[in-house]
Design an enzyme around this catalytic site. Structure first.
Site, PDB file in Angstrom:
ATOM      1  CE  LYS A 194     -67.864 -48.563 -18.196  1.00 22.32           C
ATOM      2  NZ  LYS A 194     -67.485 -49.689 -17.328  1.00 22.32           N
TER       3      LYS A 194
HETATM    4  C1  LIG Z   1     -67.249 -50.609 -16.150  1.00 27.56           C
HETATM    5  C2  LIG Z   1     -66.528 -50.603 -15.048  1.00 27.56           C
HETATM    6  C3  LIG Z   1     -65.600 -51.520 -14.534  1.00 27.56           C
HETATM    7  C4  LIG Z   1     -65.988 -53.020 -14.918  1.00 27.56           C
HETATM    8  O1  LIG Z   1     -65.831 -53.127 -16.290  1.00 27.56           O
HETATM    9  P1  LIG Z   1     -66.538 -54.457 -17.006  1.00 27.56           P
HETATM   10  O2  LIG Z   1     -65.807 -54.402 -18.323  1.00 27.56           O
HETATM   11  O3  LIG Z   1     -68.052 -54.300 -16.929  1.00 27.56           O
HETATM   12  O4  LIG Z   1     -66.352 -55.852 -16.250  1.00 27.56           O
HETATM   13  C5  LIG Z   1     -65.024 -51.264 -13.694  1.00 27.56           C
HETATM   14  N1  LIG Z   1     -64.778 -50.179 -12.923  1.00 27.56           N
HETATM   15  C6  LIG Z   1     -65.446 -49.156 -13.265  1.00 27.56           C
HETATM   16  C7  LIG Z   1     -65.344 -47.811 -12.797  1.00 27.56           C
HETATM   17  C8  LIG Z   1     -66.394 -49.145 -14.691  1.00 27.56           C
HETATM   18  O5  LIG Z   1     -66.973 -48.165 -14.798  1.00 27.56           O
END
Ligand SMILES: *Cc1c(COP(=O)(O)O)cnc(C)c1O
Length: 395
Positions: A194
């Protein structure tokens, strides 16, 4: 030129990943400062990180969690969701956007996507509402905000809570307003792919004091020291609900606060690479570039193209394998959630959302991350050119 798939020379000698973190000396120092200090967890770094996130998006509260998935679980708890309730979300998302409903005993319902933005189609959301519907989990897929005015209007008419899964969209704007101020609760993820990373981490931002208090209760065992039935002394606390240990550590928060300083630069570079892709690929008849609405400014987590199946020989698998052979780390986001074996076992049928299915059959993720360089973008375009020329029906 011969495709690398057929023994030709690949465009790159080493694999370009689809996403990667950017850690510099300032980040390393920030973590070391925490390590040398008295607190590894439950110290001052977590509230400092929370304040930075809240200030960046302009929300009253930010509550940090071990990861974005835990944060979504907590949001469903704070929204009061439980058995018998239905939650509407999109099939084109990571499984966590739907799993959070299951965690609290509620039932996810998948509404189809808009064929242009790949986000939830508000008309499909409206059509999916039943007397049991209690919430909408709107996902800002690829970083472009969902149509939040339309979704909030539906929610207001039917008394629903809107949770925005903004794992892709920190720093994005919608009609001039920042993501983080558009829904009752908004989730950000700090996984390394991210924009900003804490290793693992998640945050919910909200303007509601009540939601913030519930989120804090839930992430720490349901334990409180406020409004207690009794007070037996300084050691005393009360567990008033069944919470979890979903707390972020100070190590993670120290890294996160340092990373947040670079977010404007990260966003700028991602936008620059996305613009380069679009400028070049717009000229190709075989590819559909991501549609950006004039009133949204994407944070560009993912750059998703569609191959036009009627203009190319082969299948998405062939085009994908050919790109990987050129050492371009393409990916596909995401398999429609209801097609996962677990969801099939729960009774969800393949083909549930035809627009999402069609889109999935021809979609591909190109590498996009801040640390990429201009020559990496050119490599992706060159490889794509090779692959498209080879598979094109007429050119
Ligand atoms: C990455 C992601 C999550 C979950 O986040 P984590 O920090 O990996 O638990 C949820 N929704 C979307 C759309 C994501 O890309």
């Amino acid at each position: 030129m011969t495709l690398a798939l057929h023994g030709g020379r690949p465009v790159r000698d080493t694999m370009l990943p689809y996403g990667q973190q950017w850690i510099d000396d300032q980040d390393v120092e920030a973590v070391l400062r925490v390590l040398r200090g008295p607190y590894l967890t439950q110290g001052p770094a977590v509230p400092a990180f929370e304040r930075k996130v809240a200030e960046f998006v302009g929300a009253r509260h930010a509550v940090a969690f071990t990861n974005g998935t835990a944060a979504l679980h907590a949001a469903c708890y704070a929204a009061g969701l439980g058995p018998g309730d239905e939650v509407i979300t999109t099939p084109i998302t990571f499984v966590a956007s739907a799993n959070c409903a299951l965690y609290v005993g509620a039932k996810p319902f998948f509404a189809d996507i808009d064929p242009h933005t790949y986000n939830l189609d508000p008309a499909q959301v409206e059509a999916a509402i039943t007397p049991r519907t209690k919430a909408i989990v709107a996902v800002d897929f690829t970083g472009q905000p969902a149509d939040m005015d339309a979704i909030n209007a539906i929610a207001d008419r039917h008394g629903l809570v809107v949770i925005q899964d903004a794992a892709h969209s920190i720093g994005a704007t919608y009609k001039g307003r920042k993501v983080g101020t558009l829904a009752a609760m908004t989730m950000f993820s700090f996984h390394p792919v991210k924009h900003v990373t804490t290793g693992e981490g998640g945050v919910i931002v909200t303007d509601s004091d009540e939601y913030a208090a519930k989120l804090r209760l839930f992430r720490s065992h349901g334990i409180t020291r406020e409004h207690m039935e009794r007070d037996e002394g300084p050691w005393y606390y009360e567990m008033v609900d069944l919470g979890y240990n979903y707390r972020m550590t100070d190590l993670q928060a120290g890294l996160g606060a340092s990373q947040m300083d670079k977010l404007p630069m990260f966003l700028e570079r991602r936008r620059r690479w996305a613009e380069m892709y679009t400028r070049e690929l717009l000229q190709w008849d075989e590819i559909i570039t991501p549609c950006q609405l004039p009133d949204t400014n994407s944070a560009w987590h993912l750059y998703m193209i569609q191959f036009k199946g009627d203009r190319l020989n082969g299948t998405r698998r062939d085009w994908f394998d050919a790109m990987r052979a050129e050492n371009i780390g393409v990916h596909v986001h995401y398999i429609p959630v209801y097609r996962q074996p677990y969801y099939r076992k729960l009774g969800y049928e393949p083909g549930l959302c035809p627009v999402a299915e069609k889109w999935y059959s021809q979609a591909m993720t190109l590498p996009l991350y801040a640390k990429m360089e201009e020559r990496d973008v050119h490599d992706v375009i060159e490889a794509l050119g090779k692959v498209v020329r080879y598979f094109a029906k007429s050119r």
